[in-house]
Structures are given as structure tokens and as C-alpha cells.
Write a protein that holds these residues in place. Structure first.
Motif, short mmCIF file in Angstrom:
data_model
loop_
_atom_site.label_atom_id
_atom_site.label_comp_id
_atom_site.label_asym_id
_atom_site.label_seq_id
_atom_site.Cartn_x
_atom_site.Cartn_y
_atom_site.Cartn_z
N TYR A 1 0.85 -1.18 0.00
CA TYR A 1 0.00 0.00 0.00
C TYR A 1 0.89 1.23 0.00
CZ TYR A 1 -3.23 -3.66 1.10
OH TYR A 1 -3.94 -4.83 1.04
N VAL A 2 0.79 2.02 -1.08
CA VAL A 2 1.66 3.19 -1.26
C VAL A 2 0.83 4.45 -1.09
CG1 VAL A 2 3.20 4.39 -2.86
CG2 VAL A 2 3.07 1.88 -2.89
N ASP A 3 1.38 5.39 -0.34
CA ASP A 3 0.74 6.69 -0.14
C ASP A 3 1.78 7.77 -0.35
OD1 ASP A 3 -1.13 8.61 0.45
OD2 ASP A 3 -1.18 8.21 2.60
N GLY A 4 1.54 8.66 -1.29
CA GLY A 4 2.49 9.73 -1.59
C GLY A 4 1.81 11.07 -1.60
N ILE A 5 2.52 12.06 -1.11
CA ILE A 5 2.02 13.43 -1.13
C ILE A 5 3.17 14.33 -1.57
CG2 ILE A 5 2.51 13.81 1.32
CD1 ILE A 5 -0.11 15.51 1.33
N ALA A 6 2.86 15.31 -2.39
CA ALA A 6 3.89 16.23 -2.89
C ALA A 6 3.35 17.64 -2.90
CB ALA A 6 4.30 15.83 -4.30
N ALA A 7 4.18 18.57 -2.43
CA ALA A 7 3.83 19.98 -2.46
C ALA A 7 4.32 20.56 -3.78
CB ALA A 7 4.50 20.71 -1.30
N ILE B 1 9.14 18.36 0.95
CA ILE B 1 8.65 18.75 -0.36
C ILE B 1 7.73 17.66 -0.88
CG2 ILE B 1 9.31 19.21 -2.75
CD1 ILE B 1 11.99 20.26 -1.63
N TRP B 2 8.16 16.41 -0.67
CA TRP B 2 7.33 15.26 -0.98
C TRP B 2 7.69 14.12 -0.04
CZ3 TRP B 2 10.20 11.05 -2.37
CH2 TRP B 2 11.39 11.24 -3.08
N ARG B 3 6.73 13.22 0.13
CA ARG B 3 6.92 12.06 1.01
C ARG B 3 6.16 10.89 0.41
NH1 ARG B 3 8.15 12.31 6.41
NH2 ARG B 3 7.66 14.51 6.32
N THR B 4 6.84 9.75 0.29
CA THR B 4 6.22 8.55 -0.24
C THR B 4 6.44 7.42 0.76
OG1 THR B 4 6.70 9.27 -2.49
CG2 THR B 4 6.11 6.96 -2.20
N GLN B 5 5.35 6.79 1.17
CA GLN B 5 5.41 5.69 2.13
C GLN B 5 4.82 4.44 1.50
OE1 GLN B 5 3.81 8.77 5.35
NE2 GLN B 5 3.68 6.68 6.04
N ALA B 6 5.38 3.29 1.85
CA ALA B 6 4.84 2.01 1.40
C ALA B 6 4.83 1.06 2.59
CB ALA B 6 5.68 1.44 0.27
N ASP B 7 3.72 0.33 2.73
CA ASP B 7 3.54 -0.59 3.84
C ASP B 7 3.00 -1.91 3.32
OD1 ASP B 7 3.82 1.38 6.16
OD2 ASP B 7 2.20 2.29 5.01
N MET B 8 3.30 -2.98 4.04
CA MET B 8 2.68 -4.27 3.76
C MET B 8 2.56 -5.04 5.06
SD MET B 8 5.75 -6.40 1.82
CE MET B 8 4.61 -7.39 0.93
N ASP B 9 1.48 -5.81 5.17
CA ASP B 9 1.27 -6.62 6.35
C ASP B 9 2.28 -7.76 6.36
OD1 ASP B 9 -0.84 -5.07 7.20
OD2 ASP B 9 -2.33 -6.28 6.15
N GLY B 10 2.81 -8.05 7.53
CA GLY B 10 3.74 -9.15 7.70
C GLY B 10 5.17 -8.75 7.43
N SER B 11 6.07 -9.69 7.68
CA SER B 11 7.49 -9.42 7.44
C SER B 11 7.98 -10.16 6.20
CB SER B 11 8.33 -9.81 8.65
OG SER B 11 8.12 -11.17 8.96
N HIS B 12 7.22 -11.13 5.68
CA HIS B 12 7.48 -11.81 4.41
C HIS B 12 8.93 -12.23 4.21
CE1 HIS B 12 3.43 -11.03 2.84
NE2 HIS B 12 3.52 -9.93 3.54
N GLY B 13 9.53 -12.78 5.22
CA GLY B 13 10.89 -13.31 5.07
C GLY B 13 11.99 -12.34 5.45
N GLY B 14 11.66 -11.23 6.07
CA GLY B 14 12.68 -10.30 6.55
C GLY B 14 12.89 -9.11 5.64
N LEU B 15 13.64 -8.14 6.16
CA LEU B 15 13.87 -6.89 5.45
C LEU B 15 14.58 -7.07 4.12
CD1 LEU B 15 14.88 -4.48 8.36
CD2 LEU B 15 12.74 -4.51 7.07
N GLY B 16 15.48 -8.05 4.04
CA GLY B 16 16.21 -8.28 2.79
C GLY B 16 15.29 -8.58 1.62
N ARG B 17 14.16 -9.17 1.89
CA ARG B 17 13.18 -9.49 0.84
C ARG B 17 12.14 -8.38 0.69
NH1 ARG B 17 8.28 -12.41 0.30
NH2 ARG B 17 8.14 -13.34 -1.77
N VAL B 18 11.75 -7.77 1.81
CA VAL B 18 10.64 -6.81 1.81
C VAL B 18 11.05 -5.42 1.32
CG1 VAL B 18 9.03 -5.60 3.33
CG2 VAL B 18 9.40 -8.04 3.60
#
Length: 167
Positions: free
Chosen positions: A25-31, A125-142
Motif C-alpha cells: 500500500y503506497v501513499d504519496g504526497i507532494a507539495a 517537499i514530498w513524502r512517499t510511504q509504502a507498507d505491507m502486512d507481515g514481514s514476508h521473510g525479513g527486510l532483505g526481501r521486503v
């Protein structure tokens, strides 16, 4: 022999059918900005983690690739940059009774370096966030998945949360 090969193929097909897609799930906002932003300097957006830290550099490669795909050019020092981009990532754990909910996330936030340096102004100036439920095998994969899902939205507004599916 043919029966054994057929059974192995059946097991493989069944295992593939059990793999569910992952959703980011990606949420971005830019001025709106008066000046074009072409060059960037990437730093750690997480307190206590320096941009030269080996752990940070492992994941920063993905952020650099995404920013360059989005049309930005990397420079070696903040003073050469139009913007400085804070990059952070991690897994949040929420405990409710005996249950545990994990949410993996990345964030890229751009700041005007002149304003940060001269006035200490940290208005993004801008901010983009992405989230997903779970860890799906750790940060190296996610982290690569989350950054990849964010790439089309760097420096732009999503107009709400955008769902990206990975198979």
C-alpha cells in the motif's frame, strides 16, 4: 517412474497455488515546488543510523535505483543537491493480547537542502510511504518490494492509498 514424476509435478503445482500474492500500500504526497528538483543526496531518515552505516547502505541501493528511475541524479554531498532525501525502513510490531501483527514499511521524504541547512526547516517537499502486512521473510526481501512499489510515486501525489500486487 512416470507416476512419480506426475506426483512431483502435482506437488509443485499445489505448492505454487498456495502462495498468495503480497499487497503493498503506497501513499504519496507532494507539495508544488517553484524550482525543479534534479539532484539528490540520500541520507538515513532513522535516528541513530548514519548514511555510511553498512546496514543502511545495503538497503539504500534500492532507494538510489528508485530515485534514479524516477529521474533524479545522485550527488556525493548535500551541498551539491537540490534535495536531500531521508530513507527509512523497518518492521513495526503491534501486540494485542497473545497475537502479534507485523507491518513492514519504507519511507522516502525529500527536503530542500538550502532550507534545512540555513533554517533547520524540515518541511517535506514530498513524502512517499509504502507498507505491507507481515514481514514476508525479513527486510532483505521486503525492502526491495516496498521500494519498487513506491518508485512510480516518488515526488508525486497518489491521491490516496494505491494498492500494488506482487505475485
Amino acid at each position: 517412474m512416470k507416476a512419480t514424476i506426475g506426483f512431483v509435478l502435482f506437488l509443485l503445482a499445489s505448492a505454487c497455488a498456495l502462495v498468495e500474492p503480497s499487497y503493498v500500500y503506497v501513499d504519496g504526497i507532494a507539495a508544488p515546488s517553484a524550482e525543479p528538483q534534479e539532484t539528490y543526496f540520500l541520507f538515513s531518515g532513522r535516528r541513530g543510523l548514519h548514511h555510511q552505516d553498512l546496514h543502511f547502505r545495503r538497503y539504500a541501493v534500492h532507494a538510489d535505483e528508485a530515485l534514479q528511475t524516477a529521474g533524479y541524479r545522485k550527488v556525493e554531498t548535500p551541498d551539491e543537491a537540490d534535495i536531500v532525501v531521508g530513507f527509512s525502513y523497518g518492521v513495526e510490531i503491534e501486540r494485542v493480547g497473545t497475537l502479534e501483527r507485523r507491518t513492514s514499511h519504507v519511507e522516502l521524504a525529500a527536503f530542500d537542502w538550502d532550507e534545512v541547512r540555513d533554517d533547520g526547516d524540515r518541511n517535506a517537499i514530498w513524502r512517499t510511504q509504502a507498507d505491507m502486512d507481515g514481514s514476508h521473510g525479513g527486510l532483505g526481501r521486503v525492502v526491495p518490494m516496498l521500494v519498487e512499489a513506491s518508485t512510480p510515486w516518488l515526488g508525486k501525489s497518489t491521491g490516496g492509498i494505491v494498492e500494488v500486487q506482487f505475485d
